[in-house]
Design a protein around this motif. Structure first.
Motif, PDB file in Angstrom:
ATOM      1  N   VAL A  20     -19.409 -20.280  -5.906  1.00 17.50           N
ATOM      2  CA  VAL A  20     -18.906 -19.989  -7.242  1.00 17.50           C
ATOM      3  C   VAL A  20     -19.781 -18.905  -7.848  1.00 17.50           C
ATOM      4  O   VAL A  20     -21.006 -19.029  -7.884  1.00 17.50           O
ATOM      5  CB  VAL A  20     -18.932 -21.256  -8.128  1.00 17.50           C
ATOM      6  CG1 VAL A  20     -18.459 -20.914  -9.526  1.00 17.50           C
ATOM      7  CG2 VAL A  20     -18.082 -22.339  -7.521  1.00 17.50           C
ATOM      8  N   VAL A  21     -19.144 -17.827  -8.292  1.00 18.84           N
ATOM      9  CA  VAL A  21     -19.868 -16.707  -8.890  1.00 18.84           C
ATOM     10  C   VAL A  21     -19.414 -16.575 -10.330  1.00 18.84           C
ATOM     11  O   VAL A  21     -18.222 -16.561 -10.616  1.00 18.84           O
ATOM     12  CB  VAL A  21     -19.590 -15.398  -8.118  1.00 18.84           C
ATOM     13  CG1 VAL A  21     -20.307 -14.232  -8.758  1.00 18.84           C
ATOM     14  CG2 VAL A  21     -19.987 -15.556  -6.659  1.00 18.84           C
ATOM     15  N   ASP A  22     -20.368 -16.472 -11.232  1.00 17.83           N
ATOM     16  CA  ASP A  22     -20.056 -16.381 -12.651  1.00 17.83           C
ATOM     17  C   ASP A  22     -20.507 -15.019 -13.169  1.00 17.83           C
ATOM     18  O   ASP A  22     -21.541 -14.507 -12.744  1.00 17.83           O
ATOM     19  CB  ASP A  22     -20.771 -17.499 -13.412  1.00 17.83           C
ATOM     20  CG  ASP A  22     -20.316 -17.587 -14.851  1.00 17.83           C
ATOM     21  OD1 ASP A  22     -19.217 -17.083 -15.150  1.00 17.83           O
ATOM     22  OD2 ASP A  22     -21.051 -18.151 -15.671  1.00 17.83           O
TER      23      ASP A  22
END
Length: 41
Positions: A20-22
């Motif tokens: 997961v990349v924010d």
């Protein structure tokens, strides 16, 4: 990039990884800066 044999075997056996990349999207590295042309030789 080197992968350990155990990691390769885990993927072959069906292991899954979720990343997961924010943050905001930044396409500076993917933007085409010059139109394609002939390859100089």
């Amino acid at each position: 990039m080197y992968l350990s044999h155990n990691l390769i075997e885990a993927v072959q056996l069906g292991a899954l990884a979720h990343v997961v990349v924010d943050g905001d999207w930044d396409d500076d590295l993917m933007a085409q800066v010059q139109a394609p042309g002939p390859i100089p030789v």
